[in-house]
Motif scaffolding. Structure first.
Motif, PDB file in Angstrom:
ATOM      1  N   ALA A   1       0.846  -1.208   0.070  1.00  0.00           N
ATOM      2  CA  ALA A   1       0.308   0.273  -0.340  1.00  0.00           C
ATOM      3  C   ALA A   1       1.083   1.590   0.136  1.00  0.00           C
ATOM      4  N   GLY A   2       1.815   1.222   0.586  1.00  0.00           N
ATOM      5  CA  GLY A   2       2.661   2.225   0.545  1.00  0.00           C
ATOM      6  C   GLY A   2       3.480   2.661  -0.836  1.00  0.00           C
TER       7      GLY A   2
ATOM      8  N   ALA B   1       2.182   1.946  -3.469  1.00  0.00           N
ATOM      9  CA  ALA B   1       0.808   2.288  -3.850  1.00  0.00           C
ATOM     10  C   ALA B   1       0.401   3.810  -4.041  1.00  0.00           C
ATOM     11  N   GLN B   2       0.763   4.213  -2.861  1.00  0.00           N
ATOM     12  CA  GLN B   2       0.398   5.299  -2.864  1.00  0.00           C
ATOM     13  C   GLN B   2       1.062   6.978  -3.421  1.00  0.00           C
ATOM     14  N   ASP B   3       2.078   5.975  -4.156  1.00  0.00           N
ATOM     15  CA  ASP B   3       2.887   7.387  -4.386  1.00  0.00           C
ATOM     16  C   ASP B   3       3.609   6.419  -5.966  1.00  0.00           C
TER      17      ASP B   3
ATOM     18  N   LEU C   1      -9.283  -1.096  -3.689  1.00  0.00           N
ATOM     19  CA  LEU C   1      -9.173  -0.708  -2.119  1.00  0.00           C
ATOM     20  C   LEU C   1     -10.330  -1.619  -1.155  1.00  0.00           C
TER      21      LEU C   1
END
Length: 261
Positions: A12-13, A15-17, A189
Motif C-alpha cells: 500500500a505504501g 501504491a500511494q505514490d 482498495l
C-alpha cells in the motif's frame, strides 16, 4: 536489459505514490523484481522501449487462465489464495469477466476478434456521432449557468456511460447502476465492494441477454448475440466479459482522458 533482482515490496505504501516510485525504478534500471502483499514475486518493466519489445515477443503470453494457474503455483506458503471457481466450460471464472480478448492469446484471441469485429461495423460506429454530439451539448448546456463545475462529475463521467449504455441497449433506469458497478470493480482498495459489484453486474447482464434474445433490438448487444462465424457464436460468459471490456475500455479510459485534458 539489466534486471535488479533484490525484491521490492509492492504494498500500500508503494501504491500511494506510484508516479514517484516508478520514476525511481526507471532511473535505477529497466527491470525490477517486486513482491506483492501476498508474497507473490513479479517482474516490473519500467521503460517504454523495453515494455514494447516484450509485448511484441511471442514467448510472452497474457492468457488469463494460464496466468491464474502460474500465480496459484507461486503463492508463498501460508498466503491466502483466491478461490478458483470455474465457469460452465471449465475455465477459471476470474470474477466472471475474464473471457475477453485482452486476456487471451491466439488462437482464442483470433476467434473472438473475428466474431466481435462483425458487430463493430463502420456504419454502427458512425451512427453514434449525432447522439454523442447531442449528449455532449446537453451536458455542456447544463454546466453553462454554473460559476463552478466539477468537470469529472458534470461531463467526463456521464458522457461515456450514457453513450455505452445506449450502444448496448441498457435501460436508462440502470445507468447509475452501471456507473456504480464500474467504479467499484476498478477500486482495488475495497475488495468486498468489488466482488459485490461483479455479482450484481453479472446477474443484470444475464437478465439483459435473455431479454435481448427474446426481443432483439438495433443495438450492439443484440448484434453480438447474433453474430456468427462458421457456426461459431459467443458464449454467455464471452458476451458478459465483452460488455465488461467495453465498460472498462470505453468508460474508465474516456473519463481519465477528459479529466487529464
Amino acid at each position: 536489459m539489466t534486471a535488479h533482482t533484490d525484491p521490492i515490496p509492492f504494498d500500500a505504501g508503494f501504491a500511494q505514490d506510484l508516479h514517484a516510485r516508478y520514476a525511481q525504478l526507471r532511473a535505477a534500471g529497466p527491470v525490477h523484481r517486486l513482491v506483492n502483499e501476498s508474497g507473490l514475486p513479479v517482474w516490473v518493466v519500467t521503460r517504454y522501449d523495453d515494455a514494447r519489445a516484450l509485448l511484441a515477443d511471442p514467448r510472452l503470453g497474457k492468457d488469463a487462465q494460464t496466468i491464474f494457474r502460474l500465480v496459484m503455483d507461486r503463492f508463498a506458503p501460508g498466503a491466502e489464495r483466491p478461490d478458483p471457481a470455474e465457469s460452465e466450460d471449465g475455465r477459471f471464472a476470474g470474477g466472471g469477466f475474464d473471457m475477453h480478448m485482452l486476456n487471451m492469446d491466439p488462437p482464442d484471441h483470433t476467434r473472438l476478434r473475428k466474431l466481435v469485429v462483425k458487430a463493430f461495423t463502420a456504419r454502427r460506429i458512425e451512427s453514434l456521432r449525432p447522439r454523442i454530439e447531442q449528449i455532449s451539448e446537453e451536458l455542456l448546456t447544463a454546466m453553462a449557468g454554473e460559476s463552478e463545475v466539477d468537470i469529472l462529475d458534470a461531463f467526463a463521467f456521464p458522457l461515456p456511460i450514457r453513450v455505452i449504455c445506449e450502444l448496448l441497449g441498457v435501460d436508462e433506469s440502470r445507468r447509475d447502476d452501471f456507473r456504480r458497478w464500474t467504479n467499484q470493480l476498478l477500486d482495488d482498495l475495497d475488495a468486498e465492494a468489488s466482488v459485490q459489484a461483479a455479482g450484481e453486474m453479472s446477474k443484470y447482464l444475464t437478465e439483459l441477454l435473455a431479454a435481448k434474445r427474446e426481443n432483439p433490438g438495433d443495438d450492439l448487444l443484440t448484434a453480438l448475440i447474433e453474430v456468427s462465424e462458421d457456426e461459431d457464436r459467443l458464449s454467455e460468459g464471452e458476451l458478459i466479459s465483452m460488455v465488461f471490456l467495453l465498460l472498462v475500455a470505453g468508460h474508465e479510459t474516456t473519463v481519465n482522458l477528459i479529466g487529464n485534458g
